[in-house]
Design a protein around this motif. Sequence first.
Motif, PDB file in Angstrom:
ATOM      1  N   TYR A 151     -16.680  44.553  41.507  1.00  0.00           N
ATOM      2  CA  TYR A 151     -18.345  44.608  41.031  1.00  0.00           C
ATOM      3  C   TYR A 151     -18.716  45.823  40.570  1.00  0.00           C
ATOM      4  CZ  TYR A 151     -23.222  43.903  41.863  1.00  0.00           C
ATOM      5  OH  TYR A 151     -24.664  43.688  41.439  1.00  0.00           O
ATOM      6  N   PRO A 152     -18.508  47.073  40.904  1.00  0.00           N
ATOM      7  CA  PRO A 152     -19.094  48.249  40.437  1.00  0.00           C
ATOM      8  C   PRO A 152     -18.480  48.561  38.908  1.00  0.00           C
ATOM      9  CG  PRO A 152     -18.506  48.693  42.472  1.00  0.00           C
ATOM     10  CD  PRO A 152     -17.919  47.176  42.440  1.00  0.00           C
ATOM     11  N   MET A 153     -17.257  48.026  38.906  1.00  0.00           N
ATOM     12  CA  MET A 153     -16.652  48.365  37.508  1.00  0.00           C
ATOM     13  C   MET A 153     -17.098  47.377  36.518  1.00  0.00           C
ATOM     14  SD  MET A 153     -12.472  48.606  38.699  1.00  0.00           S
ATOM     15  CE  MET A 153     -12.004  48.640  36.785  1.00  0.00           C
ATOM     16  N   TYR A 154     -17.685  46.078  36.787  1.00  0.00           N
ATOM     17  CA  TYR A 154     -18.159  45.315  36.075  1.00  0.00           C
ATOM     18  C   TYR A 154     -19.654  45.353  35.666  1.00  0.00           C
ATOM     19  CZ  TYR A 154     -19.981  40.716  34.362  1.00  0.00           C
ATOM     20  OH  TYR A 154     -20.428  39.699  33.536  1.00  0.00           O
ATOM     21  N   GLN A 155     -20.366  45.843  36.914  1.00  0.00           N
ATOM     22  CA  GLN A 155     -21.869  45.984  36.756  1.00  0.00           C
ATOM     23  C   GLN A 155     -22.251  47.025  36.253  1.00  0.00           C
ATOM     24  OE1 GLN A 155     -23.384  43.156  37.391  1.00  0.00           O
ATOM     25  NE2 GLN A 155     -25.538  43.974  37.350  1.00  0.00           N
ATOM     26  N   TRP A 156     -21.586  48.089  36.587  1.00  0.00           N
ATOM     27  CA  TRP A 156     -22.120  49.479  36.000  1.00  0.00           C
ATOM     28  C   TRP A 156     -21.331  50.055  34.943  1.00  0.00           C
ATOM     29  CZ3 TRP A 156     -22.065  50.582  41.979  1.00  0.00           C
ATOM     30  CH2 TRP A 156     -23.330  50.000  42.774  1.00  0.00           C
ATOM     31  N   GLY A 157     -20.096  49.285  34.543  1.00  0.00           N
ATOM     32  CA  GLY A 157     -19.289  49.994  33.536  1.00  0.00           C
ATOM     33  C   GLY A 157     -18.883  51.411  33.726  1.00  0.00           C
ATOM     34  N   THR A 158     -18.290  51.500  35.126  1.00  0.00           N
ATOM     35  CA  THR A 158     -17.676  52.883  35.347  1.00  0.00           C
ATOM     36  C   THR A 158     -16.522  53.047  34.686  1.00  0.00           C
ATOM     37  OG1 THR A 158     -16.837  51.652  37.408  1.00  0.00           O
ATOM     38  CG2 THR A 158     -18.897  52.992  37.441  1.00  0.00           C
ATOM     39  N   TYR A 159     -15.808  51.850  34.353  1.00  0.00           N
ATOM     40  CA  TYR A 159     -14.398  51.956  33.573  1.00  0.00           C
ATOM     41  C   TYR A 159     -14.448  51.308  32.395  1.00  0.00           C
ATOM     42  CZ  TYR A 159     -12.269  53.443  38.305  1.00  0.00           C
ATOM     43  OH  TYR A 159     -12.085  53.987  39.390  1.00  0.00           O
ATOM     44  N   THR A 160     -13.533  51.441  31.347  1.00  0.00           N
ATOM     45  CA  THR A 160     -13.448  50.720  30.314  1.00  0.00           C
ATOM     46  C   THR A 160     -12.856  49.478  30.374  1.00  0.00           C
ATOM     47  OG1 THR A 160     -10.821  51.231  30.068  1.00  0.00           O
ATOM     48  CG2 THR A 160     -12.503  52.952  29.238  1.00  0.00           C
ATOM     49  N   TYR A 161     -13.338  48.417  29.656  1.00  0.00           N
ATOM     50  CA  TYR A 161     -12.950  47.038  29.573  1.00  0.00           C
ATOM     51  C   TYR A 161     -11.343  46.764  29.909  1.00  0.00           C
ATOM     52  CZ  TYR A 161     -12.277  42.012  28.424  1.00  0.00           C
ATOM     53  OH  TYR A 161     -12.201  40.678  28.681  1.00  0.00           O
ATOM     54  N   ALA A 162     -10.371  47.511  29.182  1.00  0.00           N
ATOM     55  CA  ALA A 162      -8.991  47.516  29.451  1.00  0.00           C
ATOM     56  C   ALA A 162      -8.717  47.512  30.794  1.00  0.00           C
ATOM     57  CB  ALA A 162      -8.471  48.225  28.387  1.00  0.00           C
ATOM     58  N   GLN A 163      -9.299  48.841  31.363  1.00  0.00           N
ATOM     59  CA  GLN A 163      -9.034  48.903  32.861  1.00  0.00           C
ATOM     60  C   GLN A 163      -9.479  47.873  33.881  1.00  0.00           C
ATOM     61  OE1 GLN A 163     -10.842  52.960  32.824  1.00  0.00           O
ATOM     62  NE2 GLN A 163      -9.126  53.995  32.578  1.00  0.00           N
ATOM     63  N   TYR A 164     -10.709  47.368  33.603  1.00  0.00           N
ATOM     64  CA  TYR A 164     -11.149  46.347  34.313  1.00  0.00           C
ATOM     65  C   TYR A 164     -10.458  45.227  34.178  1.00  0.00           C
ATOM     66  CZ  TYR A 164     -14.160  42.580  35.824  1.00  0.00           C
ATOM     67  OH  TYR A 164     -14.694  41.326  36.517  1.00  0.00           O
ATOM     68  N   PHE A 165      -9.941  44.807  33.032  1.00  0.00           N
ATOM     69  CA  PHE A 165      -9.232  43.602  32.548  1.00  0.00           C
ATOM     70  C   PHE A 165      -7.936  43.550  33.473  1.00  0.00           C
ATOM     71  CE2 PHE A 165      -5.814  41.512  30.333  1.00  0.00           C
ATOM     72  CZ  PHE A 165      -6.250  40.130  29.852  1.00  0.00           C
ATOM     73  N   TRP A 166      -7.092  44.664  33.391  1.00  0.00           N
ATOM     74  CA  TRP A 166      -5.787  44.726  34.024  1.00  0.00           C
ATOM     75  C   TRP A 166      -6.098  44.895  35.577  1.00  0.00           C
ATOM     76  CZ3 TRP A 166      -1.855  42.846  31.748  1.00  0.00           C
ATOM     77  CH2 TRP A 166      -1.729  42.825  30.435  1.00  0.00           C
ATOM     78  N   PHE A 167      -6.952  45.561  36.083  1.00  0.00           N
ATOM     79  CA  PHE A 167      -7.114  45.652  37.503  1.00  0.00           C
ATOM     80  C   PHE A 167      -7.577  44.311  37.969  1.00  0.00           C
ATOM     81  CE2 PHE A 167      -9.369  46.704  41.364  1.00  0.00           C
ATOM     82  CZ  PHE A 167      -8.557  47.910  41.863  1.00  0.00           C
ATOM     83  N   TYR A 168      -8.363  43.405  37.352  1.00  0.00           N
ATOM     84  CA  TYR A 168      -8.751  42.100  37.895  1.00  0.00           C
ATOM     85  C   TYR A 168      -7.902  41.251  37.909  1.00  0.00           C
ATOM     86  CZ  TYR A 168     -10.902  37.349  37.247  1.00  0.00           C
ATOM     87  OH  TYR A 168     -11.063  35.909  37.647  1.00  0.00           O
ATOM     88  N   TRP A 169      -6.794  41.244  36.874  1.00  0.00           N
ATOM     89  CA  TRP A 169      -5.645  40.431  36.956  1.00  0.00           C
ATOM     90  C   TRP A 169      -4.561  40.820  37.871  1.00  0.00           C
ATOM     91  CZ3 TRP A 169      -6.087  35.478  35.533  1.00  0.00           C
ATOM     92  CH2 TRP A 169      -6.817  35.416  34.442  1.00  0.00           C
ATOM     93  N   ALA A 170      -4.568  42.114  38.266  1.00  0.00           N
ATOM     94  CA  ALA A 170      -3.576  42.604  39.323  1.00  0.00           C
ATOM     95  C   ALA A 170      -4.255  42.101  40.708  1.00  0.00           C
ATOM     96  CB  ALA A 170      -3.636  44.115  39.310  1.00  0.00           C
ATOM     97  N   CYS A 171      -5.607  42.029  41.058  1.00  0.00           N
ATOM     98  CA  CYS A 171      -6.055  41.480  42.079  1.00  0.00           C
ATOM     99  C   CYS A 171      -5.852  40.158  42.170  1.00  0.00           C
ATOM    100  CB  CYS A 171      -7.659  41.741  42.198  1.00  0.00           C
ATOM    101  SG  CYS A 171      -8.040  43.458  42.339  1.00  0.00           S
TER     102      CYS A 171
END
Length: 275
Positions: A51-71
Amino acid sequence: MTADHQLALWIAHPVLQLGVGAAMLRHKLHRMFPVFFSYIGFQILSFCLLYPMYQWGTYTYAQYFWFYWACAAVDLVLGFMVIHEVFQDVFRQYHTLKDLGSVLFKWAALVMLLVAFVVAASSPSGYEGPIVQAIVTVQRCVRVAQVGLILFLIVFSRYLGSSWQQRSFGISLGLGISAAVELGTLAFHVSGHASEVWVNAITVVADNIAILIWLTYLMLNRPAHAPEASSVASHRWERGLSDLQNPAPADSLIPMFESMVDRAFSRTHADYSSK
């Protein structure tokens, strides 16, 4: 549906899951269903990280993308293990059937891994990549298995001596509803009859309904199994599988025939004595 409504539904998801986790700790059900408890805990942890990664943009899209699919990969593994845990609880008193189910689940997991490998190897090099395609494929297989579990329990509950009030039935019911809605909305989205926004909204609503079902069942007292007479078929299957697993020795018929002969001679002797 506005963005505020979607955000409210999304935030309600971990809040309800916290209630489920608290109910399990209160009734000490985390010992009976440890995998399901881990499944709930991991989803809460995933929300707190994503949620913080998506809502506040603390990480890049690529980082969020791979972290999401790992989860998502870890989540589907736990989801499949929850199916096995529910199956083990339903067949708790039938040891041979429980062992057979464990073998079938291991083969099912192997088949899904092979399917994922084939999909990953044959997928074209697109934006998502073969790994994501493999995860999505296995995720749909797990969803189908979850729907099949609740259908199995509904059809065979009276043969298994289980009750719809049991907590294992409630866990499988929530999983089945969530999985069925997800697969149905996906079919509508692929066919062009529903937008992605509505698909996501309906899926989140179904997930929240599933969590409410879990919370309701976890707060109820777990009933005993159905009466023995209603599970005659299960005991017959249990005995049949036990006989196949542990066949009698070839010479086991000799004592039976000796006993029959002795009884025949005893009756004959008694008849002559009476005369």
